[in-house]
Design an enzyme around this catalytic site. Sequence first.
Site, PDB file in Angstrom:
ATOM      1  N   SER A  25       0.862  -1.173   0.000  1.00  0.00           N
ATOM      2  CA  SER A  25       0.000   0.000   0.000  1.00  0.00           C
ATOM      3  C   SER A  25       0.900   1.225   0.000  1.00  0.00           C
ATOM      4  CB  SER A  25      -0.872   0.021   1.266  1.00  0.00           C
ATOM      5  OG  SER A  25      -1.507   1.279   1.450  1.00  0.00           O
TER       6      SER A  25
ATOM      7  N   TYR B 277      -2.384  -0.573  10.845  1.00  0.00           N
ATOM      8  CA  TYR B 277      -2.352  -0.999   9.445  1.00  0.00           C
ATOM      9  C   TYR B 277      -1.051  -0.567   8.771  1.00  0.00           C
ATOM     10  CZ  TYR B 277      -3.659  -1.305   4.500  1.00  0.00           C
ATOM     11  OH  TYR B 277      -3.687  -1.594   3.157  1.00  0.00           O
TER      12      TYR B 277
END
Length: 281
Positions: A141, A154
Site C-alpha cells: 500500500s 495498518y
Amino acid sequence: MASEKTVLITGTSSGIGLATAVAAAQAGWTTIATMRDTGKAEALLKAAAEHAVADRVQVKRLDVADADSITACLDEVIAEHGRLDALVNNAGAARVGTIEQMSLADVRATMEVNFFGVVSATRAALPHLRASRGRVITVTSVGGAVGQPFNEAYCAAKFAVEGFMQSLAPVADTVGVDVTVVEPGAVASEFVSNLGLDVPALLAAAGPYAPALQAYIARTQKSFGNAQTPFEAAAPIIEALAAEHPPFRVQTSDWAREFVGTTLTDLDGSAVQTLTRAWLR
C-alpha cells in the site's frame, strides 16, 4: 501434470485480488485463486466466466493466518500442477483507529493478517519458487511508505512488509527468485466497505480525537471518490508477473508514485508530517 506457469494469489474474493486473478488468467497463467472462505467465490467465478477464463481459474481455500491452511493449499497445487512459478500476496485487512483507543489484541490481529500472513505464505512458497526460478509479488500500500493518521496498526504492518521484502529481495535473488512490492493508492473496491465502519459511533467514541478523525474520514471519502478500479490497480501486478526482471517497487498510479515519492526523498520527515497533519484540520 501441467507444465504451464502457475500463480497462486491470496485474497481473491473481491477487489484487487479478484481482478488480478482474472487478469493473470487472461495473460495465460494457470491461476490458483485463494480465499479464506470459498463460499465467497461467486463474484470471482462470475468475472472469470465473463472474461472467458473460467477454465484457467481454480479456487482453493487458504487462510493466511493459518499455517496449516497454507501448507495444505501449496501441497495440493504442487500435486495437481507440478510447479509454482509465482506467489501474489494480496490478502489483507484494514483497521481504522488510533492506538490509545485500540486494544493490543486489535493491533496483533492487524499484524497477523497483513504482516505474518505474508511472511507465512512467502516462507512456505519459497522452496517451490526456487525450483521454478519464480517470483514473489506482494501488494502492500502507499501506507507502507507513508504513515497515515488513524492507521497506526495498518501502516505498521505494511511498513513491516516492505522492510521484510526489501531485506529478502537480495537474498532471494541469489537463488533465482525475484521479489516485488506493489503499492496501490485509493482503489474502488470492497476493501473499504468491508470495514463496516459505523462513522457516527466512531466519532462518538473518539473523545478528544473526534475533530481530527472527522477531518480524516472526510478527506478519505473524497480520495476514494477518485479511486482506481481494481483492474487498473491489477495491471502493474500482471506486468511484474510477465517482466523478465521486475523492479522491486511498483506503484499503481501517477498519484501513488507522487505520494510515495514524498517519503522516499524526505530525509528529516518534515514533508510527510506537513502533508498528513493537513488532513486532520
